[in-house]
Design a protein around this motif. Sequence first.
Motif, mmCIF file in Angstrom:
data_model
loop_
_atom_site.group_PDB
_atom_site.id
_atom_site.type_symbol
_atom_site.label_atom_id
_atom_site.label_comp_id
_atom_site.label_asym_id
_atom_site.label_seq_id
_atom_site.Cartn_x
_atom_site.Cartn_y
_atom_site.Cartn_z
ATOM 1 N N LEU A 138 0.804 -1.226 0.000
ATOM 2 C CA LEU A 138 0.000 0.000 0.000
ATOM 3 C C LEU A 138 0.837 1.276 0.000
ATOM 4 C CD1 LEU A 138 -2.624 -1.198 2.615
ATOM 5 C CD2 LEU A 138 -2.901 -1.077 0.127
ATOM 6 N N ALA A 139 2.171 1.129 0.018
ATOM 7 C CA ALA A 139 3.037 2.310 0.113
ATOM 8 C C ALA A 139 3.841 2.534 -1.164
ATOM 9 C CB ALA A 139 3.970 2.170 1.306
ATOM 10 N N GLU A 140 3.306 2.112 -2.294
ATOM 11 C CA GLU A 140 4.069 2.227 -3.540
ATOM 12 C C GLU A 140 4.365 3.679 -3.927
ATOM 13 O OE1 GLU A 140 -0.232 2.212 -4.537
ATOM 14 O OE2 GLU A 140 1.011 0.757 -3.488
ATOM 15 N N HIS A 141 3.594 4.611 -3.427
ATOM 16 C CA HIS A 141 3.807 6.030 -3.716
ATOM 17 C C HIS A 141 4.761 6.708 -2.722
ATOM 18 C CE1 HIS A 141 0.402 5.416 -1.097
ATOM 19 N NE2 HIS A 141 0.656 6.589 -0.566
ATOM 20 N N VAL A 142 5.268 5.960 -1.746
ATOM 21 C CA VAL A 142 6.240 6.494 -0.790
ATOM 22 C C VAL A 142 7.616 5.968 -1.194
ATOM 23 C CG1 VAL A 142 6.955 6.609 1.627
ATOM 24 C CG2 VAL A 142 4.521 6.542 1.054
ATOM 25 N N PRO A 143 8.500 6.843 -1.696
ATOM 26 C CA PRO A 143 9.828 6.390 -2.126
ATOM 27 C C PRO A 143 10.612 5.731 -0.993
ATOM 28 C CG PRO A 143 9.437 8.684 -2.766
ATOM 29 C CD PRO A 143 8.315 8.282 -1.870
#
Length: 189
Positions: A138-143
């Motif tokens: 769920l954190a694919e948008h957090v580098p």
Amino acid sequence: NARGGRRVEAGSAGQHDASGVEDDGTAGCCRQQRSRRDEAHAGSEFARLHCIYYDPTLCPSATRLRAGTTQLIVAMLSAGFIDPDLLLDDPVAVASAISRDLSLKLPLRMVRRGVQMTALEIQRGLANLAGEFVDAGLAEHVPEAREIVADWHHILDLLAAGDWAELARHCDCWLKLQILTKLLGRPTV
């Protein structure tokens, strides 16, 4: 005022000046903790989160951890992926006490009636939850989310072990404490 700063009238905590900056009730001795500004920097479809809390970080690893954990927590909140047992009853009221608790043992009242946790226990719970969030994809948008969670756990382990010298290599506040303690000729925590 004469230096161009914002003026906040003296009074009770929670009072706002014309810019929307909320006074934290410390009679001007500290920065405001929250800022509610109606500024459309990113367009109308995005909101701006403006976080200011005490000292800036200069250490690259601390800056990366601060930015990364903030991104993860905001992403988790946006997805409804949060454990209500990890919520402080009144976070603004205890913020200064937490920042001064070098023992990491101060019991803090949680939202759940009768439950108390230390700041270290809360941070561990949040770091574990962030790990679950990353593992669930769920954190694919957090580098670098996985690395941020690993670094977060590493710092928490150093705190739990009381390894102040190693913490000083990663966190500005522990480096400042180490320098000040040496200057004063007193033993560290």
